[in-house]
Design a protein around this motif. Structure first.
Motif, PDB file in Angstrom:
ATOM      1  N   UNK A  95       7.236  -1.429   6.943  1.00 53.26           N
ATOM      2  CA  UNK A  95       7.622  -0.400   5.979  1.00 53.26           C
ATOM      3  C   UNK A  95       8.576  -1.046   4.986  1.00 53.26           C
ATOM      4  N   UNK A  96       8.222  -0.997   3.719  1.00 55.43           N
ATOM      5  CA  UNK A  96       9.016  -1.683   2.712  1.00 55.43           C
ATOM      6  C   UNK A  96       9.918  -0.748   1.918  1.00 55.43           C
ATOM      7  N   UNK A  97       9.469   0.489   1.675  1.00 50.52           N
ATOM      8  CA  UNK A  97      10.252   1.382   0.827  1.00 50.52           C
ATOM      9  C   UNK A  97       9.809   2.815   1.042  1.00 50.52           C
ATOM     10  N   UNK A 155      10.599   7.744  12.443  1.00 50.10           N
ATOM     11  CA  UNK A 155       9.767   7.223  13.537  1.00 50.10           C
ATOM     12  C   UNK A 155       8.487   6.609  12.979  1.00 50.10           C
ATOM     13  N   UNK A 156       7.889   7.245  11.977  1.00 50.43           N
ATOM     14  CA  UNK A 156       6.689   6.681  11.354  1.00 50.43           C
ATOM     15  C   UNK A 156       6.990   5.318  10.729  1.00 50.43           C
ATOM     16  N   UNK A 157       8.061   5.234   9.951  1.00 51.33           N
ATOM     17  CA  UNK A 157       8.420   3.964   9.298  1.00 51.33           C
ATOM     18  C   UNK A 157       8.700   2.874  10.333  1.00 51.33           C
ATOM     19  N   UNK A 158       9.369   3.226  11.412  1.00 56.11           N
ATOM     20  CA  UNK A 158       9.654   2.241  12.453  1.00 56.11           C
ATOM     21  C   UNK A 158       8.399   1.855  13.223  1.00 56.11           C
ATOM     22  N   UNK A 159       7.508   2.798  13.440  1.00 59.50           N
ATOM     23  CA  UNK A 159       6.255   2.496  14.124  1.00 59.50           C
ATOM     24  C   UNK A 159       5.432   1.501  13.313  1.00 59.50           C
ATOM     25  N   UNK A 160       5.359   1.734  12.006  1.00 60.93           N
ATOM     26  CA  UNK A 160       4.624   0.812  11.130  1.00 60.93           C
ATOM     27  C   UNK A 160       5.254  -0.576  11.190  1.00 60.93           C
ATOM     28  N   UNK A 161       6.583  -0.632  11.182  1.00 59.30           N
ATOM     29  CA  UNK A 161       7.263  -1.933  11.211  1.00 59.30           C
ATOM     30  C   UNK A 161       7.151  -2.616  12.566  1.00 59.30           C
ATOM     31  N   UNK A 197       0.855  -1.190   0.000  1.00 56.81           N
ATOM     32  CA  UNK A 197       0.000   0.000   0.000  1.00 56.81           C
ATOM     33  C   UNK A 197       0.889   1.237   0.000  1.00 56.81           C
ATOM     34  N   UNK A 198       0.584   2.172  -0.876  1.00 55.81           N
ATOM     35  CA  UNK A 198       1.308   3.447  -0.912  1.00 55.81           C
ATOM     36  C   UNK A 198       0.637   4.429   0.039  1.00 55.81           C
ATOM     37  N   UNK A 242       6.325   9.376  -0.241  1.00 55.77           N
ATOM     38  CA  UNK A 242       5.492   8.167  -0.259  1.00 55.77           C
ATOM     39  C   UNK A 242       6.208   7.053   0.493  1.00 55.77           C
ATOM     40  N   UNK A 243       5.485   6.423   1.401  1.00 56.17           N
ATOM     41  CA  UNK A 243       5.980   5.264   2.127  1.00 56.17           C
ATOM     42  C   UNK A 243       5.195   4.051   1.640  1.00 56.17           C
ATOM     43  N   UNK A 244       5.912   3.032   1.187  1.00 57.64           N
ATOM     44  CA  UNK A 244       5.260   1.798   0.761  1.00 57.64           C
ATOM     45  C   UNK A 244       5.237   0.853   1.958  1.00 57.64           C
ATOM     46  N   UNK A 245       4.040   0.396   2.303  1.00 61.00           N
ATOM     47  CA  UNK A 245       3.824  -0.466   3.468  1.00 61.00           C
ATOM     48  C   UNK A 245       3.281  -1.807   2.983  1.00 61.00           C
TER      49      UNK A 245
END
Length: 165
Positions: free
Chosen positions: A122-124, A109-115, A95-96, A131-134
């Motif tokens: 968080x993939x990319x 922090x957002x990318x780490x929170x998602x992970x 999901x983008x 854009x964060x690809x989740x």
């Protein structure tokens, strides 16, 4: 002068507390070592930090951490039920998530929170950092997942680290 001796006070406190939790022993020696590490790491890594960390609303950060810990607990139960229920319930998808955050720390922090939240990773991150690809383990509605990440995590992080001028 003080900023050279203590470049990131919040990081110093965080590292000291993390050390005390990791060693699981509250002795004077461990506390002293924790304070020493909490001071030395920011001092010796100061040149790698692009900007001084600014937290506009520190109490909101505490509430954000409580929310994330709660979400991690609930997600663990949900993922365990999904695994025990078999693969027929899994609907993996990428999901983008369009980002409004601009500071590197808030995006990190957002990318780490998602992970950290089970069931998502968080993939990319796009090179322009917009854009964060989740990857989600059970995605029935990609737009709903993106909206949830934006409202539960991105908006509070924006309020904490990037208040309106």
């Amino acid at each position: 002068m003080l900023s050279r001796l203590l470049p990131h006070p919040l990081l110093t406190v965080t590292l000291t507390l993390t050390w005390m939790l990791l060693v699981n022993s509250f002795t004077a020696g461990q506390a002293l070592l924790g304070v020493l590490l909490g001071w030395a790491i920011p001092v010796f890594t100061r040149r790698f930090w692009p900007d001084r960390v600014r937290i506009a609303r520190p109490w909101w950060l505490v509430f954000f951490l409580v929310k994330v810990l709660w979400d991690i607990l609930i997600a663990n139960v949900t993922v365990a039920a999904l695994i025990l229920g078999g693969q027929r319930f899994a609907r993996p998808a990428f999901v983008a998530v369009p980002l409004e955050l601009r500071t590197e720390l808030a995006i990190s922090i957002l990318a780490n929170t998602v992970s950290l939240t089970p069931g998502t990773v968080s993939a990319w991150l796009s090179p322009d950092r917009r854009t964060l690809i989740v990857h989600g383990l059970r995605v029935t509605d990609p737009d709903a997942l993106a909206h949830e990440i934006k409202t539960r995590y991105e908006r509070p992080l924006r309020d904490i680290f990037e208040p309106p001028c």
